[in-house]
Design an enzyme around this catalytic site. Sequence first.
Site, PDB file in Angstrom:
ATOM      1  N   CYS A  61     -75.635 106.389 -17.582  1.00  0.00           N
ATOM      2  CA  CYS A  61     -74.572 106.756 -18.526  1.00  0.00           C
ATOM      3  C   CYS A  61     -74.018 105.578 -19.324  1.00  0.00           C
ATOM      4  O   CYS A  61     -74.119 105.560 -20.550  1.00  0.00           O
ATOM      5  CB  CYS A  61     -73.434 107.451 -17.771  1.00  0.00           C
ATOM      6  SG  CYS A  61     -73.896 109.056 -17.092  1.00  0.00           S
ATOM      7  N   LYS A  97     -76.320 101.534  -8.044  1.00  0.00           N
ATOM      8  CA  LYS A  97     -75.155 101.661  -7.177  1.00  0.00           C
ATOM      9  C   LYS A  97     -75.624 102.263  -5.869  1.00  0.00           C
ATOM     10  O   LYS A  97     -76.719 102.824  -5.795  1.00  0.00           O
ATOM     11  CB  LYS A  97     -74.080 102.533  -7.837  1.00  0.00           C
ATOM     12  CG  LYS A  97     -74.521 103.972  -8.083  1.00  0.00           C
ATOM     13  CD  LYS A  97     -73.454 104.798  -8.789  1.00  0.00           C
ATOM     14  CE  LYS A  97     -72.294 105.117  -7.898  1.00  0.00           C
ATOM     15  NZ  LYS A  97     -71.372 106.103  -8.510  1.00  0.00           N
ATOM     16  N   ASN A 115     -66.365 107.196 -20.951  1.00  0.00           N
ATOM     17  CA  ASN A 115     -67.351 106.250 -20.431  1.00  0.00           C
ATOM     18  C   ASN A 115     -67.228 104.873 -21.067  1.00  0.00           C
ATOM     19  O   ASN A 115     -67.376 103.845 -20.406  1.00  0.00           O
ATOM     20  CB  ASN A 115     -68.764 106.797 -20.639  1.00  0.00           C
ATOM     21  CG  ASN A 115     -69.157 107.796 -19.561  1.00  0.00           C
ATOM     22  OD1 ASN A 115     -68.394 108.061 -18.644  1.00  0.00           O
ATOM     23  ND2 ASN A 115     -70.339 108.365 -19.678  1.00  0.00           N
ATOM     24  N   PHE A 154     -62.390 100.429 -11.300  1.00  0.00           N
ATOM     25  CA  PHE A 154     -63.263  99.737 -12.253  1.00  0.00           C
ATOM     26  C   PHE A 154     -62.746  98.336 -12.578  1.00  0.00           C
ATOM     27  O   PHE A 154     -62.958  97.826 -13.667  1.00  0.00           O
ATOM     28  CB  PHE A 154     -63.431 100.560 -13.536  1.00  0.00           C
ATOM     29  CG  PHE A 154     -64.246 101.808 -13.326  1.00  0.00           C
ATOM     30  CD1 PHE A 154     -65.615 101.789 -13.537  1.00  0.00           C
ATOM     31  CD2 PHE A 154     -63.661 102.972 -12.883  1.00  0.00           C
ATOM     32  CE1 PHE A 154     -66.380 102.928 -13.323  1.00  0.00           C
ATOM     33  CE2 PHE A 154     -64.414 104.118 -12.661  1.00  0.00           C
ATOM     34  CZ  PHE A 154     -65.775 104.095 -12.880  1.00  0.00           C
ATOM     35  N   GLU A 211     -72.873 109.558  -9.880  1.00  0.00           N
ATOM     36  CA  GLU A 211     -74.002 109.643  -8.971  1.00  0.00           C
ATOM     37  C   GLU A 211     -73.586 109.104  -7.609  1.00  0.00           C
ATOM     38  O   GLU A 211     -72.927 108.075  -7.496  1.00  0.00           O
ATOM     39  CB  GLU A 211     -75.189 108.860  -9.526  1.00  0.00           C
ATOM     40  CG  GLU A 211     -75.767 109.498 -10.777  1.00  0.00           C
ATOM     41  CD  GLU A 211     -76.963 108.741 -11.323  1.00  0.00           C
ATOM     42  OE1 GLU A 211     -77.684 108.121 -10.514  1.00  0.00           O
ATOM     43  OE2 GLU A 211     -77.173 108.771 -12.543  1.00  0.00           O
ATOM     44  N   GLY A 268     -74.641  99.575 -14.820  1.00  0.00           N
ATOM     45  CA  GLY A 268     -75.983 100.074 -15.076  1.00  0.00           C
ATOM     46  C   GLY A 268     -75.957 101.586 -14.980  1.00  0.00           C
ATOM     47  O   GLY A 268     -74.935 102.218 -15.194  1.00  0.00           O
ATOM     48  N   LYS A 292     -76.297 103.656 -21.922  1.00  0.00           N
ATOM     49  CA  LYS A 292     -76.723 104.574 -22.979  1.00  0.00           C
ATOM     50  C   LYS A 292     -75.553 105.023 -23.840  1.00  0.00           C
ATOM     51  O   LYS A 292     -75.635 105.052 -25.078  1.00  0.00           O
ATOM     52  CB  LYS A 292     -77.406 105.782 -22.336  1.00  0.00           C
ATOM     53  CG  LYS A 292     -77.776 106.918 -23.286  1.00  0.00           C
ATOM     54  CD  LYS A 292     -78.571 107.997 -22.568  1.00  0.00           C
ATOM     55  CE  LYS A 292     -77.745 108.759 -21.568  1.00  0.00           C
ATOM     56  NZ  LYS A 292     -76.782 109.687 -22.201  1.00  0.00           N
TER      57      LYS A 292
END
Length: 446
Positions: A261, A321, A209, A250, A156, A258, A264
Amino acid sequence: MKKIAVLGTGYVGLVSGTCFAEIGHHVTCCDINEAKIRSLQNGVIPIYEPGLEELAEKNVSAGRLSFTAGIEPAVKAADIIYIAVGTPMSKTGEADLTYIKAAAQTIGEQLNGYKIIVTKSTVPVGTGKLVYQIVSEASKGKYPFDVASNPEFLREGSAVRDTMQMERAVIGATSEHAASVIEELHKPFRTKIVKTNLESAEMIKYAANAFLAAKISFINDIANICERVGADISHVSEGVGLDSRIGNKFLQAGIGFGGSCFPKDTTALLHIANAAGYPFQMMEAVIETNQKQRVRITEKLNRAIGPLKGKTVAVLGLAFKPHTNDVRSAPALDIIASLKEQGAHVKAYDPIAIPEASAILGDGGIEYHTELYSAIKNADACLITTDWPEVKEMDLQRVKQLLKQPVIIDGRNMFPLEYMRVSGFTYHSVGRPAVHADRQIKELAR
């Protein structure tokens, strides 16, 4: 040129459909939410995603992109049907496939010839076979079809770029023909194609992920150790990230992940492992570390200004973000809830995500501001939760004048320690030594 129907107009469906139209295909984006479809037909994009509105307008004008609540005719007219509906986390932690099943049922009932049905949503391993079963039963075997898995890897805030310049396309299908058609569909993106079976394609998305989430929790745990031993996480991350086997992405310490993705998908993968009889203890630790990281930032605030009851705290950032209005599982929401529980008054700033956040948090004990300095004015402390450019570029001397006391708790490590030291702030970040304004004053008085 293919006729493509995309079921679902969230981030994945809208961006994927628009980008398929951009490379020359005729795309119909469908949704059962008629109000959302009316907005899209009027040129109003319901999500904030840089570049998407302009690209959608361009392709609508060119006649390659349209929006409809009429799912049945769109399915009948399509060669390829993408399922991009939501798979929210259920109460048990597993992915809720209600919308996937409903989409498959509709497709099966409207099947009028050979089609390729592609799952774009993030789904548990075995969902492709489930979709095949539902479509087969609903269509009563009248027409042949194939099922494929083509997971998305969008971020996103950069989703359009991530599609038009995608790093890889993963394709799992029930036939080589279907895999070849989806591969051909992706050739204009000039990307690496990974062809596999349905189960592997579905697992690749979760594994990717989960690995990124693990990197975030790992570096946050290292940051917490750094604070106790006098190390600086920014230097540690730099040194570790220069290892080509690890990479520097990362590895930024902060208040945890948060969004729609990682929270969850890590929980869903844990459920998949448990269902398969495998104790995935590492993923349990990743999730636990992420949740505790949000608590630690409020503990630092308590140490800096004392009990929060009756205090005013400026919280800078509501979206999970920058460059998005998505507040799903955003750390700021949990942090604000904790501040309110402790009796603090919150002045929350965000340039675009206030409508989404206020729908969840409500108005009690919270003021919402789209102007940065009005949120900071007369606050007892400032807490940074989203690394918006507006926050990174704020005038710190003005901030110091507006605050009742010069205290900043930075959950995103946005400022150099030395700069904050000479600026006269009490400054707490993540995994780095604290800066204390009162100590500076005493040192200057000597």
